[in-house]
Scaffold this active site. Structure first.
Site, mmCIF file in Angstrom:
data_model
loop_
_atom_site.group_PDB
_atom_site.id
_atom_site.type_symbol
_atom_site.label_atom_id
_atom_site.label_comp_id
_atom_site.label_asym_id
_atom_site.label_seq_id
_atom_site.Cartn_x
_atom_site.Cartn_y
_atom_site.Cartn_z
ATOM 1 N N HIS A 60 -1.393 1.178 7.504
ATOM 2 C CA HIS A 60 -1.917 1.180 6.129
ATOM 3 C C HIS A 60 -1.815 2.580 5.529
ATOM 4 C CE1 HIS A 60 -4.140 -0.240 2.726
ATOM 5 N NE2 HIS A 60 -5.191 0.542 2.954
ATOM 6 N N CYS A 114 0.831 -1.211 0.000
ATOM 7 C CA CYS A 114 0.000 0.000 0.000
ATOM 8 C C CYS A 114 0.865 1.260 0.000
ATOM 9 C CB CYS A 114 -0.967 0.005 1.176
ATOM 10 S SG CYS A 114 -0.162 -0.140 2.798
#
Length: 483
Positions: free
Chosen positions: A431, A113
């Site tokens: 994330h 990510c």
């Protein structure tokens, strides 16, 4: 790497390589490219049942030449009636992304990510895409190493794929070349790829592109990346103890927003970031001494990148810990007061013209000084050449600018166009997500392969203060004044 055949319905794919150093999800992304069956719909039969996304290849026991059976349906293309509406799926591939209103998402290949969010932010810069399109296989210069060349080509091809596709893209080639160029992005932990710092990925990619995207015809071999993102700083270095003083000029691709208990707003953090103390040897004293370094911006970019310094090395836990403090940032940023006196003078007339142009929209009378001082400023800009500090807009790598480009000047005022956020307590975990403003003015949240429309007023709420997503990198686009 073992080579297997895959049977899917009536089709057989005879030679599919499996990289056993990567999780099975990456293998499924390869099959997605071949069959159009999304990874979540794939059912691959192996010894012991179905192949799981995070399975260990050593326990799966795949052998060279083995035939695997895959089940799953590809995305159907809906056929429109002869004179009915045209569906996105019926459009030519290169038109699908335009019809959707935003570019495609990117599959997460296993803790990637950080890479996906970096790509989505940089992909939003049309001038960078133009420079990449001009970069050809044969255009590689002798001073660019092979891995830098391959990463530049992979970036160009991935940007093109994102523009053309309405479906999520698997950035396999880019990821492989990125790991080859920068091995730290290939670190493993318990057989899986580790999460990495998005700022490091952003910086390394921009540096590589700055080396490869150079104009061979330009007099100074100007880099398109430096013209778009380069910031010139002039610094005064002073030792109070000895009275020694010196100046230095340096270039960077990002400003730092330092965060402390005194910082509540981006502007305050930027001021802190332009001041620092350093210890070095003093020739006058014959020993080490403390020097104060105060910097000012002397050359502005078309796209201003700002990093929030949220991570620091925590010795107790042996990892990068995170500063969760809320730091507000604006949709419109004016950095005039952070500029050197020399640059401020050059910005005065473009700023007045910008105010007049915006005032006209509100029905206000323009300033009388604008027209009388305009000629002098243009002469000064011409004398400076193509320097960023002159306030002249630089686009792509071409020497020949159109009249409209030559007439557009930087003002020190910027508009927010992209935010890269982090959720979690450590840079190497959690994330990353990209929030990108589209050409139509709408905002899209790119959470890997899932693009989600967002409201503009919600973007500035990603300022921290808790465990939700908070801004780590902001990218602003220059507001130009016609002259």
């Amino acid at each position: 790497m073992p080579t297997v055949s895959v049977k899917w319905g009536k089709e057989v794919f005879p030679a599919v390589e499996i990289d056993t150093s990567q999780p099975p999800y990456v293998f499924k992304c390869q099959l997605f490219d071949l069959t159009g069956v999304p990874p979540e719909r794939q059912k691959i039969m192996v010894k012991g049942g179905l192949l799981k996304d995070d399975a260990d290849w050593s326990t799966v026991g795949v052998k060279e030449g083995q035939r695997l059976m895959m089940m799953g349906t590809a995305d159907e293309i809906v056929k429109a009636p002869e004179k009915g509406p045209v569906f996105v799926e019926d459009l030519p591939e290169e038109e699908q992304g335009v019809a959707v209103g935003h570019s495609a998402g990117l599959f997460n290949l296993g803790n990637t990510c950080y890479m996906n969010s970096t790509i989505q932010c940089l992909h939003s810069v049309p001038e960078l895409k133009s420079a990449l399109l001009e970069y050809s296989q044969s255009g590689r210069s002798n001073d660019v190493d092979q891995t830098s060349h391959l990463l530049t080509v992979a970036t160009r091809d991935l940007f093109n794929e994102l523009d053309k596709s309405a479906k999520p893209v698997a950035p396999m080639q880019f990821w492989m070349v990125l790991r080859k160029k920068f091995p730290q992005f290939g670190q493993l932990h318990n057989g899986s790829f580790m999460q990495q710092d998005a700022e490091e990925c952003w910086t390394q990619l921009l540096y590589t592109l700055s080396q490869s995207l150079r104009s061979p015809t330009a007099s100074e071999n100007l880099s398109a990346v430096k013209a778009l993102f380069g910031i010139e700083l002039t610094s005064r270095i002073h030792c109070q103890e000895s009275g020694e003083e010196s100046t230095e000029i340096e270039s960077t691709f990002a400003l730092k927003c330092h965060i402390s208990h005194e910082v509540n707003h981006l502007h305050e953090g930027l001021k802190h970031g332009l001041k620092s103390e350093l210890e070095k040897n003093s020739p006058a004293l014959g020993r080490s001494a403390i020097y104060l370094k105060e910097s000012r911006i002397n050359g502005l970019p078309r796209y201003l990148t700002i990093q929030f310094v949220r991570f620091f090395w925590k010795r107790e836990s042996n990892q990068k810990a995170k500063i969760l403090r809320k730091v507000d940032y604006p949709l419109e940023l004016d950095i005039y007061d952070l500029c050197s006196d020399e640059l401020k003078k050059k910005l005065e007339v473009p700023r007045r013209i910008l105010r007049d142009e915006e005032g006209k929209k509100l029905g206000l009378k323009p300033s009388e000084k604008s027209s009388s001082t305009k000629d002098n400023d243009v002469k000064m800009v011409d004398a400076e050449g193509s320097s960023n500090a002159s306030g002249e807009s630089s686009v792509g790598t071409s020497q020949e600018a159109t009249p409209s480009e030559k007439e557009m000047h930087l003002t020190g005022v910027y508009d927010l166009v992209a935010v890269l956020t982090h959720k979690g307590r450590s840079a190497d975990s959690g994330h990353y997500v990209a929030w990108v403003k589209q050409e139509n003015g709408k905002w899209i949240e790119y959470d890997d392969d899932n693009p989600i429309p967002q409201r503009g007023e919600d973007i500035v709420k990603l300022s921290g203060g808790g465990d939700w997503h908070m801004a780590y990198i902001c990218m602003y686009k220059a507001r130009l004044a016609p002259m």
